[in-house]
Structures are given as C-alpha cells and as structure tokens.
Design an enzyme around this catalytic site. Structure first.
Site, PDB file in Angstrom:
ATOM      1  CD  GLU A   1      -2.735   1.142   2.560  1.00 33.02           C
ATOM      2  OE1 GLU A   1      -2.507   0.322   3.474  1.00 33.02           O
ATOM      3  OE2 GLU A   1      -3.697   1.914   2.569  1.00 33.02           O
TER       4      GLU A   1
ATOM      5  CD  GLU B   1      -7.101   1.554   6.286  1.00 32.82           C
ATOM      6  OE1 GLU B   1      -6.337   0.672   6.675  1.00 32.82           O
ATOM      7  OE2 GLU B   1      -6.753   2.480   5.523  1.00 32.82           O
TER       8      GLU B   1
HETATM    9  C1  LER Z   1      -3.293   1.466   6.281  1.00 33.79           C
HETATM   10  O1  LER Z   1      -4.140   0.768   5.421  1.00 33.79           O
HETATM   11  C2  LER Z   1      -3.275   2.901   6.000  1.00 33.79           C
HETATM   12  O2  LER Z   1      -3.968   3.365   5.130  1.00 33.79           O
HETATM   13  C3  LER Z   1      -2.390   3.775   6.779  1.00 33.79           C
HETATM   14  O3  LER Z   1      -2.771   5.112   6.637  1.00 33.79           O
HETATM   15  C4  LER Z   1      -2.308   3.429   8.237  1.00 33.79           C
HETATM   16  O4  LER Z   1      -3.423   3.869   8.906  1.00 33.79           O
HETATM   17 MN    MN Z   2      -5.261   2.129   3.873  1.00 35.69          MN
END
Ligand code: LER
Ligand code: MN
Length: 270
Positions: free
Chosen positions: A153, A247
């Site tokens: 990511e 998220e």
């Molecule tokens: C994790 O998926 C993310 O997006 C980071 O910003 C940790 O919070």
């Molecule tokens: Mn994230």
C-alpha cells in the site's frame, strides 16, 4: 465488486481509520446486519487470531475475510522493514510472515502498509528500497505458496517517503523478482497524492489488488468530495472484482459511518 468493513483489535491504534473496535463477534454481527460481504481485520499480531473461533463467526454471519492488516507491528512495536537496525527488520519480516500465514488460512491476503517504514535515521531512500524489495520478494513468494497475493500500500507523504503514488509503486513492483505483490489503492491517500485517482487506477490495471474505500476526508464514501463514480468506472474498466473495504474513521460514529458506506456501495454497484 464486494463490500468490506474494518475492525481493529488494537487498542493502541485508537483514533485510527477503523470502523469497529469492540471485538470480532460485535464486528461480524454489525457487518452482517448491514449487508457487508466481508470484514477486514487489523490485529495486534498473528497469535491474536483464533482461527477456529473466526471460522465459526464467519459461517454464522455469512461473511468472509477481505484482508488482514500488519500495521499492528508498527503501532505496538514500532517495527518496520526499513529500520536502520537489522534485528528489527528481521522481527518485522517474521511478524508479517506470520500474519500472511494466518490470513491465508482465513482465505485472505495480508497488507503491508505502515510496516514499510520510511527512509530516515541515516537510512538513504535507495537503501530503504533495497531492503523493502528484498522483503517483498521473500514475503510475496511466501504468500504465493499459500495461494494468496500480498498487498503493498502506497501511503500519503505524511506517513512515508518511500512510495506515495500508485503509478510509481506499480513501476517499482514490476522490477521485483516476485510477481505476487499487488497494489492496495487507498482512496484517502490517493486523494492527497494523485493528480487523477481514476486515471491512476486505469494505468495500474490488473496490478490493483485491493481498495480502501474512503472519501477525501477519510470518512465514509459519500461524506467527502471524492468523485467516486469516476473512480468506480475506472475500477470497472480494469475488471477489478475485489473488495471495496471501508478503512475509514468511525465518524460521526461507527454505525453511521457503516450505514453511509453501505448506501454508497449499493448506489455504485446496483
Ligand atoms: C493502512 O491501510 C493505511 O492506510 C495507513 O494510513 C495506516 O493507517
Ligand atoms: Mn489504507
């Protein structure tokens, strides 16, 4: 595309972008009642995940696991794959390997987000990327042996100085030996870093392996100013059939954030 919603099992992550905070049973019950397909789990470590108990909850609530995060290793221990101290880099790698293993047993991929770290404390970016690439080659192949991809990511500039944009990430992943790492496109980070999030998704194509479904302000999709219809059209165009996983911050409260997410998901996908 399928819907997912996050649950944190890490009290030290308070204030972080996770919707549910009161354990897996509570999260499964609420996610299922609202019509979500899956949960995304943020555990403190691999050992905290009781596979038999989780399989039972999933069956009971007709849910699957979308992904399992590894950021607990950063939040709780401050371990990263690019730390100046070799012993800490090793601990970070083994911590992540163990999460990849339990995630696979739940039918899900693991995510490398915060544990990528950053180039700092005398570590040059080139050195950090060398260590990160080695770790991804190793962990990507570990996931491949278990039949799962590994998700990397890119994060916004306030969280890392390694990769901030999807395109740069995709270019770099193509240089690795492993072909089993996919990009996690977090729409919150992309709102900060990309000139055109939809174009970035189209360009990355089948390297996109997971999506964090968050609006510009990290609230539920629909509560910020991201043009989600364009982003969704881009995902459609590349044939993305993975999860849109919320998220997000539990604002104004978890229930409202979850409901707003499901409303936006249904509007996009019906
Ligand atoms: C994790 O998926 C993310 O997006 C980071 O910003 C940790 O919070
Ligand atoms: Mn994230």
């Amino acid at each position: 595309m399928r819907s997912a919603i996050t649950v944190s099992l890490v009290p030290q992550a308070a204030g972080g972008p996770f919707v549910f905070w009161n354990g897996l049973a509570d999260a499964c019950e609420k996610a299922s009642a609202l019509g979500f397909d899956a949960i995304e789990i943020f555990p403190p470590n691999a050992e905290a995940l009781d596979l038999a108990a989780i399989h039972k909850l999933l069956a009971q609530h007709k849910l699957t696991v979308a992904a399992v995060g590894t950021g607990g290793g950063w939040v709780v221990n401050k371990w990263t794959l690019t730390h100046a101290d070799a012993a800490i880099r090793t601990q970070a790698r083994e911590f992540i390997r163990a999460i990849i293993t339990v995630a696979a047993a739940l039918g899900a991929p693991a995510i490398l987000g915060s544990m990528q770290g950053r180039a700092e404390g005398g570590v040059a970016r080139e050195q950090a990327l060398g260590w990160l690439g080695e770790a991804l080659d190793d962990l990507g192949e570990h996931a491949a042996r278990l039949g799962r991809v590994f998700l990397y990511e890119p994060l916004n500039r306030y969280e890392t100085n390694l990769f901030n944009r999807v395109g740069d990430t995709a270019d770099w992943l193509r240089t690795l030996r492993t072909k089993n790492v996919r990009v996690l496109a977090d729409l919150f980070h992309m709102n900060i870093e990309e000139a055109d999030p939809a174009a970035a998704i189209r360009d990355a194509g089948d390297l996109i392996g997971h999506v964090h479904f968050a609006d510009s302000n990290r609230r539920a999709i629909g509560l910020g100013h991201t043009d989600i219809a364009r982003v969704h059209a881009a995902l459609d165009k590349i044939g993305y059939d993975g999860f849109l996983s919320a998220e997000i911050l539990p604002l104004p409260d978890a229930e409202t954030a979850a409901r707003a997410t499901m409303r936006s998901f249904q509007k996009l996908t019906r």
